[in-house]
Design a protein around this motif. Structure first.
Motif, PDB file in Angstrom:
ATOM      1  N   ILE A 260      45.758  40.878  -6.910  1.00 54.85           N
ATOM      2  CA  ILE A 260      44.551  40.251  -7.422  1.00 54.85           C
ATOM      3  C   ILE A 260      43.429  41.272  -7.519  1.00 54.85           C
ATOM      4  O   ILE A 260      42.711  41.357  -8.518  1.00 54.85           O
ATOM      5  CB  ILE A 260      44.141  39.069  -6.522  1.00 54.85           C
TER       6      ILE A 260
ATOM      7  N   LEU B 102      49.675  35.644 -13.794  1.00 52.35           N
ATOM      8  CA  LEU B 102      49.479  34.218 -13.605  1.00 52.35           C
ATOM      9  C   LEU B 102      50.018  33.500 -14.830  1.00 52.35           C
ATOM     10  O   LEU B 102      50.863  33.991 -15.545  1.00 52.35           O
ATOM     11  CB  LEU B 102      47.985  33.898 -13.418  1.00 52.35           C
TER      12      LEU B 102
ATOM     13  N   GLU C 229      41.918  33.545  -7.272  1.00 49.42           N
ATOM     14  CA  GLU C 229      42.906  33.306  -6.229  1.00 49.42           C
ATOM     15  C   GLU C 229      43.397  31.862  -6.247  1.00 49.42           C
ATOM     16  O   GLU C 229      44.586  31.600  -6.038  1.00 49.42           O
ATOM     17  CB  GLU C 229      42.321  33.659  -4.863  1.00 49.42           C
TER      18      GLU C 229
ATOM     19  N   TYR D 149      45.853  31.582  -8.974  1.00 44.91           N
ATOM     20  CA  TYR D 149      47.035  32.361  -8.611  1.00 44.91           C
ATOM     21  C   TYR D 149      47.954  31.570  -7.693  1.00 44.91           C
ATOM     22  O   TYR D 149      49.162  31.464  -7.927  1.00 44.91           O
ATOM     23  CB  TYR D 149      46.568  33.653  -7.932  1.00 44.91           C
TER      24      TYR D 149
ATOM     25  N   HIS E 215      51.816  29.755  -8.230  1.00 43.60           N
ATOM     26  CA  HIS E 215      53.012  29.979  -7.418  1.00 43.60           C
ATOM     27  C   HIS E 215      53.492  28.701  -6.744  1.00 43.60           C
ATOM     28  O   HIS E 215      54.703  28.491  -6.585  1.00 43.60           O
ATOM     29  CB  HIS E 215      52.745  31.069  -6.380  1.00 43.60           C
TER      30      HIS E 215
ATOM     31  N   THR F 226      54.070  35.762  -2.205  1.00 45.11           N
ATOM     32  CA  THR F 226      52.722  36.337  -2.196  1.00 45.11           C
ATOM     33  C   THR F 226      52.494  37.332  -1.068  1.00 45.11           C
ATOM     34  O   THR F 226      51.445  37.980  -1.012  1.00 45.11           O
ATOM     35  CB  THR F 226      51.661  35.226  -2.104  1.00 45.11           C
TER      36      THR F 226
END
Length: 223
Positions: A86, A155, A175, A178, A182, A197
């Motif tokens: 990130i 992403l 974030e 992101y 996931h 992650t």
């Protein structure tokens, strides 16, 4: 069609991207390091650049900063990395990158990012993009106007990351998206998301709560 400069120290990546882009009708030039990229950018004035972040001589972020500070960031730049984070993606956009693709790059995401990059307006004059962040990140202006970040591989390929906000707020939004990506991809499995992650599960849970991620939407297989 467009002229595209591919900058990557891996021969296989250069060959693959060249083949794909050539099949799409684009003209492609290849550089294996920053020195070659500088020379080709000056000679051919590409319509778009695909730039690897991790290179042995000068890394892609440094080259991007250089182009921005010298007024040479007059074309859209899409960053590429097999070890993206990130922080790296945010830093790239601060200095003018319009997108970030995570390796291995799928055909669909590559072509979508290239298409979106080529659809952007040409170089913006200093201050022309009212309300948007300065493309170079240092207030010098004169670079490629970048109102948003499309995070193709990192992403969702449809995610647009607005830059015209305080850094902390922007990072939190980044974030949140992101982790939501996931969670959806792993059907809500906290264990698999933690593995993907690189976070310890307890820390991941605290992080998600802090960001306001709605865990109730991802309870299928959430162990």
């Amino acid at each position: 069609m467009a002229t595209i400069l591919v900058v990557d120290d891996e021969l296989g990546i250069r060959a693959l991207l060249s083949e794909i882009l050539t099949d799409e009708g684009h003209g492609v030039e290849l550089a294996e390091n920053a020195a070659q990229a500088r020379a080709l950018r000056e000679r051919m004035r590409p319509d778009l650049v695909l730039l690897d972040i991790w290179m042995p001589d000068v890394d892609g972020i440094t080259l991007l900063k250089e182009w921005g500070s010298t007024g040479q960031l007059t074309m859209p730049v899409i960053m590429m990395s097999g070890h993206g984070t990130i922080d790296t993606a945010v830093e790239a956009t601060r200095f003018g990158a319009m997108a970030f693709l995570e390796k291995p790059i799928t055909l669909q995401k590559l072509l979508r990012a290239v298409e979106q990059g080529l659809a952007k307006p040409t170089a913006a004059a200093p201050g022309a993009a009212a309300g948007h962040a300065d493309a170079t990140g240092d207030g010098s202006g004169g670079g490629y106007g970048v109102p948003a970040l499309n995070l193709g591989g990192a992403l969702s390929s449809e995610f647009s990351f607005e830059l015209d906000r305080p850094l902390r707020e922007a990072r939190d939004a980044f974030e949140k998206t992101y982790f939501e990506f996931h969670l959806a991809k792993e059907n809500g499995s906290m264990t698999r998301v933690a593995e993907k992650t690189g976070l310890e599960r307890t820390h991941l849970y605290r992080k998600l709560k802090q960001l306001g991620v709605d865990l109730s939407r991802n309870k299928r297989g959430g162990a």
